[in-house]
Scaffold this active site. Structure first.
Site, PDB file in Angstrom:
ATOM      1  CG  ASN A  20      -1.880   1.135   1.290  1.00  0.00           C
ATOM      2  OD1 ASN A  20      -1.496   2.290   1.147  1.00  0.00           O
ATOM      3  ND2 ASN A  20      -3.142   0.821   1.509  1.00  0.00           N
ATOM      4  CB  ALA A  21       1.585   3.779  -2.622  1.00  0.00           C
ATOM      5  CE  LYS A  23      -2.345  -0.080   6.062  1.00  0.00           C
ATOM      6  NZ  LYS A  23      -2.495  -1.466   6.573  1.00  0.00           N
ATOM      7  CG  ASP A  85      -4.339  -6.250  10.160  1.00  0.00           C
ATOM      8  OD1 ASP A  85      -4.473  -5.872   8.980  1.00  0.00           O
ATOM      9  OD2 ASP A  85      -5.169  -6.990  10.725  1.00  0.00           O
ATOM     10  CB  SER A  86      -4.501  -0.244  10.827  1.00  0.00           C
ATOM     11  OG  SER A  86      -4.194  -0.008   9.463  1.00  0.00           O
ATOM     12  CE  LYS A 191      -4.094   9.261   8.484  1.00  0.00           C
ATOM     13  NZ  LYS A 191      -4.109   8.636   7.142  1.00  0.00           N
TER      14      LYS A 191
END
Length: 213
Positions: A20-21, A23, A85-86, A191
């Site tokens: 996942n870019a 992440k 893992d989220s 964030k």
């Protein structure tokens, strides 16, 4: 502390067990300047770049999945590996989508479809009952299987419609407690300062610094 591979100064030292870019970008920023001598832009790579195989997330908890991914990628690459893992836990859905967050619509990684389905399922739920949290388990693993895991949470409420163009996943619909912005309306700095992933990785950081010294 287990031995880590002897890497060249510009070679990879850490594998993030993700393709996942978003992440990868976010986790690089969380690590930037935190580990002495680590160039996150060249020495922190993703699983695809490392040639690591896909890992089936067969665990039943965030922690189990993060440990599974980190251990398998570390074993496959011979490098220290980090995984997380989220997902999103919605109060009125009993914690769902939970570990199924990325494939809630039935199509893995289709953020738009996942958002649309979840909003439709919650269409009749009033604002006062739309509590939800982003949750994250982060894991650090060595090629010999030794591992550590940590946990982080970002509490908030779900908006009735997406807002903002930043972030990824469910960011456009989660409004953190105490904020008027969705996660997708925040800057990356805003964030990252409060995110579930930042909290989990902050707890993991001492182990990571030791591993990469």
């Amino acid at each position: 502390m287990p031995e880590t591979p002897d890497a060249a100064a510009t070679g990879p030292r850490l594998v993030l067990a993700t393709r996942n870019a978003g992440k990868l970008r976010e986790l690089r920023e969380l690590l930037r300047g935190q580990v002495p001598g680590l160039d996150v832009d060249t020495q922190v790579i993703d699983a695809e770049t490392a040639g690591a195989p896909d890992v089936v997330e067969s665990g039943t908890t965030f922690e189990a999945n993060s440990l599974l991914k980190a251990r398998e990628v570390a074993a496959a690459t011979g490098l220290v590996a980090v995984a997380d893992d989220s997902g999103l836990a919605v109060d009125v859905l009993g914690g769902a989508p939970g570990i199924f967050s990325a494939r809630w619509s039935g199509r893995h990684g289709d953020d738009g479809a996942n958002l649309s389905l979840l909003l439709a399922q919650l269409a009749d739920i009033p604002a006062a009952q739309r509590g939800a949290s982003f949750v994250c388990a982060a894991a650090l693993a060595f090629p010999d299987g030794t591992a550590h895991a940590t946990f982080g949470e970002l509490k908030g409420s779900l908006l009735a419609a997406p807002r903002g163009s930043g972030g990824f996943g469910y960011d456009p619909i989660l409004k953190p407690l105490g904020s008027d912005l969705s996660c997708a309306e925040m800057t990356s700095e805003e964030k990252n300062s409060i995110s579930h992933r930042a909290k989990a990785f902050a707890a993991l950081l001492p182990h990571l610094v030791d591993a990469l010294r």
